[in-house]
Design a protein around this motif. Structure first.
Motif, PDB file in Angstrom:
ATOM      1  N   THR A   1      -3.768  19.283   7.918  1.00 55.81           N
ATOM      2  CA  THR A   1      -4.873  18.338   7.913  1.00 55.81           C
ATOM      3  C   THR A   1      -5.641  18.430   9.215  1.00 55.81           C
ATOM      4  O   THR A   1      -5.238  19.108  10.157  1.00 55.81           O
ATOM      5  CB  THR A   1      -4.378  16.905   7.684  1.00 55.81           C
ATOM      6  OG1 THR A   1      -5.500  16.064   7.429  1.00 55.81           O
ATOM      7  CG2 THR A   1      -3.633  16.365   8.897  1.00 55.81           C
TER       8      THR A   1
ATOM      9  N   MET B   1       0.838  -1.201   0.000  1.00 52.25           N
ATOM     10  CA  MET B   1       0.000   0.000   0.000  1.00 52.25           C
ATOM     11  C   MET B   1       0.877   1.256   0.000  1.00 52.25           C
ATOM     12  O   MET B   1       1.688   1.428   0.895  1.00 52.25           O
ATOM     13  CB  MET B   1      -0.861   0.032   1.263  1.00 52.25           C
ATOM     14  CG  MET B   1      -1.953  -1.014   1.266  1.00 52.25           C
ATOM     15  SD  MET B   1      -2.887  -0.940   2.804  1.00 52.25           S
ATOM     16  CE  MET B   1      -1.634  -1.450   3.995  1.00 52.25           C
ATOM     17  N   GLU B   2       0.692   2.070  -0.994  1.00 51.74           N
ATOM     18  CA  GLU B   2       1.504   3.274  -1.044  1.00 51.74           C
ATOM     19  C   GLU B   2       0.856   4.404  -0.254  1.00 51.74           C
ATOM     20  O   GLU B   2      -0.327   4.692  -0.434  1.00 51.74           O
ATOM     21  CB  GLU B   2       1.708   3.709  -2.498  1.00 51.74           C
ATOM     22  CG  GLU B   2       2.936   4.586  -2.657  1.00 51.74           C
ATOM     23  CD  GLU B   2       3.002   5.226  -4.027  1.00 51.74           C
ATOM     24  OE1 GLU B   2       3.729   6.228  -4.146  1.00 51.74           O
ATOM     25  OE2 GLU B   2       2.303   4.754  -4.941  1.00 51.74           O
ATOM     26  N   ARG B   3       1.627   5.009   0.633  1.00 53.02           N
ATOM     27  CA  ARG B   3       1.108   6.108   1.428  1.00 53.02           C
ATOM     28  C   ARG B   3       1.367   7.411   0.694  1.00 53.02           C
ATOM     29  O   ARG B   3       2.434   7.625   0.121  1.00 53.02           O
ATOM     30  CB  ARG B   3       1.802   6.174   2.808  1.00 53.02           C
ATOM     31  CG  ARG B   3       1.826   4.879   3.591  1.00 53.02           C
ATOM     32  CD  ARG B   3       0.464   4.333   3.949  1.00 53.02           C
ATOM     33  NE  ARG B   3      -0.323   5.230   4.778  1.00 53.02           N
ATOM     34  CZ  ARG B   3      -1.433   4.868   5.413  1.00 53.02           C
ATOM     35  NH1 ARG B   3      -1.887   3.631   5.343  1.00 53.02           N
ATOM     36  NH2 ARG B   3      -2.113   5.732   6.127  1.00 53.02           N
ATOM     37  N   ILE B   4       0.372   8.294   0.745  1.00 52.13           N
ATOM     38  CA  ILE B   4       0.480   9.599   0.086  1.00 52.13           C
ATOM     39  C   ILE B   4       0.580  10.675   1.156  1.00 52.13           C
ATOM     40  O   ILE B   4      -0.245  10.723   2.070  1.00 52.13           O
ATOM     41  CB  ILE B   4      -0.772   9.859  -0.786  1.00 52.13           C
ATOM     42  CG1 ILE B   4      -0.935   8.749  -1.816  1.00 52.13           C
ATOM     43  CG2 ILE B   4      -0.705  11.223  -1.440  1.00 52.13           C
ATOM     44  CD1 ILE B   4      -2.321   8.725  -2.457  1.00 52.13           C
ATOM     45  N   ASN B   5       1.618  11.501   1.065  1.00 44.66           N
ATOM     46  CA  ASN B   5       1.769  12.620   2.002  1.00 44.66           C
ATOM     47  C   ASN B   5       0.853  13.750   1.533  1.00 44.66           C
ATOM     48  O   ASN B   5       1.047  14.315   0.458  1.00 44.66           O
ATOM     49  CB  ASN B   5       3.239  13.061   2.031  1.00 44.66           C
ATOM     50  CG  ASN B   5       3.502  14.168   3.045  1.00 44.66           C
ATOM     51  OD1 ASN B   5       2.588  14.890   3.453  1.00 44.66           O
ATOM     52  ND2 ASN B   5       4.742  14.310   3.449  1.00 44.66           N
ATOM     53  N   ILE B   6      -0.163  14.056   2.355  1.00 40.76           N
ATOM     54  CA  ILE B   6      -1.129  15.082   1.936  1.00 40.76           C
ATOM     55  C   ILE B   6      -0.847  16.438   2.596  1.00 40.76           C
ATOM     56  O   ILE B   6      -1.662  17.340   2.568  1.00 40.76           O
ATOM     57  CB  ILE B   6      -2.588  14.657   2.233  1.00 40.76           C
ATOM     58  CG1 ILE B   6      -2.740  14.226   3.700  1.00 40.76           C
ATOM     59  CG2 ILE B   6      -3.017  13.551   1.285  1.00 40.76           C
ATOM     60  CD1 ILE B   6      -4.180  14.043   4.138  1.00 40.76           C
ATOM     61  N   GLY B   7       0.325  16.569   3.215  1.00 42.38           N
ATOM     62  CA  GLY B   7       0.713  17.863   3.766  1.00 42.38           C
ATOM     63  C   GLY B   7       0.305  18.020   5.206  1.00 42.38           C
ATOM     64  O   GLY B   7      -0.391  17.178   5.777  1.00 42.38           O
ATOM     65  N   ALA B   8       0.725  19.112   5.802  1.00 41.46           N
ATOM     66  CA  ALA B   8       0.594  19.282   7.247  1.00 41.46           C
ATOM     67  C   ALA B   8      -0.743  19.881   7.685  1.00 41.46           C
ATOM     68  O   ALA B   8      -1.165  19.712   8.817  1.00 41.46           O
ATOM     69  CB  ALA B   8       1.735  20.147   7.768  1.00 41.46           C
TER      70      ALA B   8
END
Lengths: 190, 190
Positions: free
Chosen positions: B10, B1-8
């Motif tokens: 959140t 499963m690839e994790r996506i960094n959606i930024g801080a």
């Protein structure tokens, strides 16, 4: 309408989270719901933990922690981490883990949203410590996104209420924030 | 499963509340969701408000405030109080009000749960102030109780998520806290 005073120890609907830290060399997770954003820029979170919590040791030592938001599929594991202390049980093998840029904030693969934080400050309260963390990054997976944005309906996050002590799913959408109230302005000016 | 960094920047699912105060002599209400319990004994709440908020003046002056939890029936009024400042509009007439033992924390008749707080401290953050309040009392009505306890299903409270900016109802019950996880202990010992 008669108002009934139900006493001071009341609560709000709260997000269910698992706080990750490395304590005495091992990844550890505890369930927590006294969690909120607390500052806009930089993005800070506050987490209120009972002072006796094993997790506190790890956060103070590594100066990092994670806030993992579980889905309803792991409600039993989530609840278990709330009443079994890492002092007495190894909780490092319950979940498959991953690490982000901070390296010492263990996060849970199965959680739709995982937030890693750098410790900014600790406020000492009478029975609790409030850990203030700056969000370094937040992680999700493609399957929880719609048009590149987090889709709450796909995530199946949970809410806790106390003192009735129930976990709840998030239900139907009621309206759009910063939007649905504009109808009132229109009505007033009509 | 690839994790996506959606930024801080959140957020978590948050309780929708209306913070009541008396500002410049008038009852005023603002929508807030950065609210959580923060200490067990005595019962403290934390509320994170942007420093520019008009409400801050009133809380500092009177050293009291209320946290009102609206139901879905007043979602429009609730949202309105989030983007219209008391600096520019009189919000004292939107709701029918009542007062409790603190006398200066206006509360909303229509809200299923109203909490009045005494100001304990203010923590200054970079862009926000965090108001720490000790809960003096919480008020509800008979119709929201079942067997003398608050019944979440009868209250129709709301949750806010950001940055998608949606209000949500509370959905189905998923399980009992400090309970459903015990099945894991049983399985392990079987």
């Amino acid at each position: 309408m008669e108002r009934i005073n139900i006493g001071a120890n009341t609560s709000l609907p709260m997000p269910v989270t698992l706080i990750g830290s490395i304590v005495e060399g091992k990844p550890n997770f505890m369930t927590a719901a006294w969690v909120t954003r607390i500052n806009a820029t930089p993005p800070y979170l506050a987490v209120g933990l009972n002072k006796a919590r094993y997790t506190s040791l790890g956060i103070r030592e590594k100066r990092t922690f994670s806030v993992n938001l579980p889905g309803t599929d792991i409600v039993r594991e989530t609840d278990y981490c709330g009443f079994i202390s890492g002092k007495n049980a190894d909780k490092s093998k319950i979940f498959e883990l991953f690490y982000g840029e901070l390296k010492t904030a263990p996060m849970i693969q199965k959680c739709p949203l995982c937030i890693e934080c750098r410790l900014v400050d600790v406020y000492e309260m009478p029975t609790n410590n409030v850990f203030i963390g700056e969000i370094a990054a937040a992680y999700t997976e493609e399957k929880y996104l719609t048009n590149s944005e987090l889709d709450i309906k796909k995530m199946n996050l949970m809410i806790l209420t106390m003192p009735d002590n129930h976990y709840w799913a998030i239900g139907e959408q009621v309206g759009d924030a910063w939007s649905i109230g504009k109808k009132l302005i229109k009505e007033k000016s009509d």
